[in-house]
Scaffold this motif. Structure first.
Motif, PDB file in Angstrom:
ATOM      1  N   ARG A 223       0.825  -1.215   0.000  1.00  0.00           N
ATOM      2  CA  ARG A 223       0.000   0.000   0.000  1.00  0.00           C
ATOM      3  C   ARG A 223       0.855   1.260   0.000  1.00  0.00           C
ATOM      4  O   ARG A 223       0.385   2.348   0.314  1.00  0.00           O
ATOM      5  CB  ARG A 223      -0.956  -0.031   1.201  1.00  0.00           C
ATOM      6  CG  ARG A 223      -2.099  -1.030   0.993  1.00  0.00           C
ATOM      7  CD  ARG A 223      -2.742  -1.465   2.270  1.00  0.00           C
ATOM      8  NE  ARG A 223      -3.934  -2.264   2.008  1.00  0.00           N
ATOM      9  CZ  ARG A 223      -3.911  -3.557   1.676  1.00  0.00           C
ATOM     10  NH1 ARG A 223      -2.756  -4.195   1.572  1.00  0.00           N
ATOM     11  NH2 ARG A 223      -5.040  -4.209   1.444  1.00  0.00           N
ATOM     12  N   GLY A 224       2.122   1.084  -0.356  1.00  0.00           N
ATOM     13  CA  GLY A 224       3.006   2.232  -0.516  1.00  0.00           C
ATOM     14  C   GLY A 224       3.640   2.741   0.747  1.00  0.00           C
ATOM     15  O   GLY A 224       4.194   3.850   0.766  1.00  0.00           O
ATOM     16  N   ALA A 385     -10.890  -9.320   5.733  1.00  0.00           N
ATOM     17  CA  ALA A 385     -10.634  -8.133   6.548  1.00  0.00           C
ATOM     18  C   ALA A 385      -9.410  -7.346   6.102  1.00  0.00           C
ATOM     19  O   ALA A 385      -8.968  -6.436   6.808  1.00  0.00           O
ATOM     20  CB  ALA A 385     -10.466  -8.542   8.013  1.00  0.00           C
ATOM     21  N   ALA A 386      -8.861  -7.643   4.929  1.00  0.00           N
ATOM     22  CA  ALA A 386      -7.676  -6.918   4.465  1.00  0.00           C
ATOM     23  C   ALA A 386      -7.947  -5.438   4.273  1.00  0.00           C
ATOM     24  O   ALA A 386      -7.022  -4.612   4.271  1.00  0.00           O
ATOM     25  CB  ALA A 386      -7.166  -7.534   3.163  1.00  0.00           C
ATOM     26  N   TYR A 387      -9.220  -5.070   4.129  1.00  0.00           N
ATOM     27  CA  TYR A 387      -9.590  -3.662   3.953  1.00  0.00           C
ATOM     28  C   TYR A 387      -9.148  -2.794   5.125  1.00  0.00           C
ATOM     29  O   TYR A 387      -9.046  -1.564   5.008  1.00  0.00           O
ATOM     30  CB  TYR A 387     -11.106  -3.525   3.784  1.00  0.00           C
ATOM     31  CG  TYR A 387     -11.891  -3.792   5.046  1.00  0.00           C
ATOM     32  CD1 TYR A 387     -12.199  -2.768   5.933  1.00  0.00           C
ATOM     33  CD2 TYR A 387     -12.291  -5.086   5.367  1.00  0.00           C
ATOM     34  CE1 TYR A 387     -12.895  -3.013   7.104  1.00  0.00           C
ATOM     35  CE2 TYR A 387     -12.985  -5.347   6.536  1.00  0.00           C
ATOM     36  CZ  TYR A 387     -13.289  -4.305   7.396  1.00  0.00           C
ATOM     37  OH  TYR A 387     -13.963  -4.560   8.556  1.00  0.00           O
ATOM     38  N   VAL A 393      -4.544   3.428   5.979  1.00  0.00           N
ATOM     39  CA  VAL A 393      -4.006   4.374   5.005  1.00  0.00           C
ATOM     40  C   VAL A 393      -4.921   5.593   4.883  1.00  0.00           C
ATOM     41  O   VAL A 393      -4.453   6.737   4.828  1.00  0.00           O
ATOM     42  CB  VAL A 393      -3.815   3.685   3.632  1.00  0.00           C
ATOM     43  CG1 VAL A 393      -3.508   4.712   2.549  1.00  0.00           C
ATOM     44  CG2 VAL A 393      -2.698   2.652   3.711  1.00  0.00           C
ATOM     45  N   ASP A 394      -6.219   5.367   4.865  1.00  0.00           N
ATOM     46  CA  ASP A 394      -7.171   6.486   4.793  1.00  0.00           C
ATOM     47  C   ASP A 394      -7.043   7.390   6.018  1.00  0.00           C
ATOM     48  O   ASP A 394      -7.157   8.623   5.917  1.00  0.00           O
ATOM     49  CB  ASP A 394      -8.604   5.956   4.692  1.00  0.00           C
ATOM     50  CG  ASP A 394      -8.896   5.276   3.359  1.00  0.00           C
ATOM     51  OD1 ASP A 394      -8.131   5.493   2.405  1.00  0.00           O
ATOM     52  OD2 ASP A 394      -9.889   4.514   3.296  1.00  0.00           O
ATOM     53  N   LEU A 395      -6.810   6.771   7.183  1.00  0.00           N
ATOM     54  CA  LEU A 395      -6.656   7.543   8.411  1.00  0.00           C
ATOM     55  C   LEU A 395      -5.421   8.442   8.326  1.00  0.00           C
ATOM     56  O   LEU A 395      -5.460   9.625   8.718  1.00  0.00           O
ATOM     57  CB  LEU A 395      -6.546   6.587   9.604  1.00  0.00           C
ATOM     58  CG  LEU A 395      -6.966   7.098  10.981  1.00  0.00           C
ATOM     59  CD1 LEU A 395      -8.436   7.476  11.002  1.00  0.00           C
ATOM     60  CD2 LEU A 395      -6.680   6.028  12.032  1.00  0.00           C
ATOM     61  N   ARG A 400      -2.915  13.768   7.399  1.00  0.00           N
ATOM     62  CA  ARG A 400      -1.990  14.620   6.646  1.00  0.00           C
ATOM     63  C   ARG A 400      -2.736  15.815   6.051  1.00  0.00           C
ATOM     64  O   ARG A 400      -2.235  16.951   6.058  1.00  0.00           O
ATOM     65  CB  ARG A 400      -1.317  13.813   5.552  1.00  0.00           C
ATOM     66  CG  ARG A 400      -0.366  14.631   4.691  1.00  0.00           C
ATOM     67  CD  ARG A 400       0.313  13.764   3.655  1.00  0.00           C
ATOM     68  NE  ARG A 400       1.263  12.836   4.249  1.00  0.00           N
ATOM     69  CZ  ARG A 400       1.944  11.934   3.538  1.00  0.00           C
ATOM     70  NH1 ARG A 400       1.727  11.809   2.226  1.00  0.00           N
ATOM     71  NH2 ARG A 400       2.805  11.122   4.124  1.00  0.00           N
ATOM     72  N   ARG A 401      -3.947  15.578   5.553  1.00  0.00           N
ATOM     73  CA  ARG A 401      -4.728  16.661   4.970  1.00  0.00           C
ATOM     74  C   ARG A 401      -5.087  17.706   6.043  1.00  0.00           C
ATOM     75  O   ARG A 401      -5.022  18.922   5.791  1.00  0.00           O
ATOM     76  CB  ARG A 401      -6.007  16.093   4.344  1.00  0.00           C
ATOM     77  CG  ARG A 401      -6.832  17.122   3.576  1.00  0.00           C
ATOM     78  CD  ARG A 401      -8.083  16.502   2.999  1.00  0.00           C
ATOM     79  NE  ARG A 401      -7.772  15.396   2.090  1.00  0.00           N
ATOM     80  CZ  ARG A 401      -8.132  14.141   2.304  1.00  0.00           C
ATOM     81  NH1 ARG A 401      -8.810  13.814   3.391  1.00  0.00           N
ATOM     82  NH2 ARG A 401      -7.825  13.208   1.425  1.00  0.00           N
TER      83      ARG A 401
END
Length: 406
Positions: A223-224, A385-387, A393-395, A400-401
């Protein structure tokens, strides 16, 4: 076969004997190494993935019973281990495979157990044993074979009472601090992989290794993320020095009540505002950091077939578990985190086990932090449950935003 205390003695030095602390005895054949071993005896309901089970650090100091009767048919290979070591204290199977038949196999399971010194037993009624453990609860046990069955002075077969007493002299799992002995000793870094290989990382994550499974760094890297895996002895200042976008606490063994240093570290992480994700032992530490208690389950959850409901979406996932402790938090309501009169704001139970309503996840409302009790990184198990790695990552993206807009 199994036998009672009164019938004990109907065995030979060629046998292996499993002794439970409540006096139950099972006589079978040696499997793997011979000698003696002790630990908390637990059972895993997975039908596949025995190599991942054996190498999962969360099984440290535990004797594992496989409920699936036929074990070893696909052998072992160099790709499937979840760590560089076999961590189980002992291994109990019904019927070892007489042959190895798989194109990926590099060797036999029996030989691998011998090479790692893992004492095991086969040929016993594992169904009866597991039914007993479900009724009586997990307990201490010992496996004895070869010279371990003999009195060292007389060379006569030992009595069942002496074997039971030796088992009872070993420590119980409740009250044990084990994460330090399975944690990595030196920090290392995993760079982005897959579509992100060779590119600048999207995020930097510090993963505190309390018994980390190798699949976790792989999923983060895909996921980078650049992942700095650090020992359990790492300080908060050392975490800060790595300038992470998020912090992760891994799975691991032992009693979370004996992990106050890690709870204190986690509270500093949360106070600093780092996005946090915890798995299994990390979930229990998160619960304690928020001020909730933890407790010992009667026989725990271990296997690759546990139904869990995500309370935020209503979705039911089939998940992989390996835990004997759980967080004691209220289900179905959002509450103030008990620690320091709501210091960390509101929190709710995000996931529950549909078999027994055990808390399987926590999510904070006012700070960027969540955890799950099960294993979304499950190898040799379902990937429903890999999501959750995407959710982490979304968190970090949202955090960061918000920093950019501040």
């Amino acid at each position: 076969m199994d036998c009672s205390d009164t019938a004990f003695g109907r065995y030979m030095t060629t046998d292996a004997v499993l002794v439970l602390e409540d006096g139950q005895v099972y006589v079978g054949a040696p499997y793997g190494a011979t000698g003696s071993t002790f630990g908390e005896i637990v059972f895993s309901t997975g039908m596949t993935g025995y190599q991942e089970t054996l190498t999962d650090p969360s099984y440290d100091r535990q004797i594992v019973v496989q409920t699936f009767p036929h074990i070893g048919n696909t052998g072992v290979n160099d790709d499937d281990p979840e760590s560089s070591n076999i961590w189980v204290a002992g291994y109990v199977v019904r019927e070892p495979s007489a042959i190895t038949s798989n194109w990926r196999a590099d060797g036999d399971l029996d030989d691998d157990l011998v090479a790692h010194g893992i004492v095991g037993i086969s040929g016993i009624d594992t169904r009866k044993l597991v039914r007993h453990l479900r009724s009586a609860g997990v307990m201490r046990a010992g496996i004895f074979s070869a010279d371990a069955l003999l009195d060292p002075s007389t060379r006569a077969l030992r009595s069942v009472s002496s074997l039971v007493q030796e088992v009872k002299a070993t420590p119980q799992m409740q009250g044990r601090r084990l994460y330090d002995e399975v944690s990595v000793k030196q920090a290392y870094t995993v760079e982005p992989a897959g579509d992100f290989a060779g590119k600048e990382p999207l995020f930097t994550v510090v993963a505190v290794d309390l018994g980390l499974k190798l699949m976790t760094p792989r999923l983060m890297a895909e996921r980078g993320c650049r992942l700095h895996v650090v020992p359990s002895s790492t300080t908060f200042d050392q975490i800060q020095a790595l300038h992470p976008d998020g912090v992760f606490f891994s799975n691991g063994p032992g009693d979370p009540e004996q992990a106050q240093p890690m709870v204190d570290l986690l509270r500093k992480v949360l106070d600093a505002g780092y996005p946090f994700f915890g798995i299994c032992f990390g979930n229990q530490l998160f619960g304690r950091a928020l001020g909730f208690g933890t407790y010992k389950l009667k026989f725990g959850h271990r296997g690759a077939n546990q139904p869990v409901k995500d309370m935020t979406t209503g979705k039911v996932e089939i998940t992989t578990h390996n835990h004997g402790f759980a967080v004691d938090a209220p289900i179905g309501t959002t509450v103030s985190a008990p620690y320091d009169d709501g210091h960390f704001g509101k929190v709710f139970v995000s996931h529950i086990d549909l078999n027994d309503n055990v808390v399987e996840g926590l999510q904070c409302v006012d700070i960027p932090a969540f955890s799950v009790q099960y294993h979304p990184e499950a190898a040799a198990g379902p990937h429903d449950a890999a999501y959750l790695f995407d959710r982490f990552v979304d968190l970090m993206t949202s955090a960061r935003r918000e920093q950019h807009n501040a």
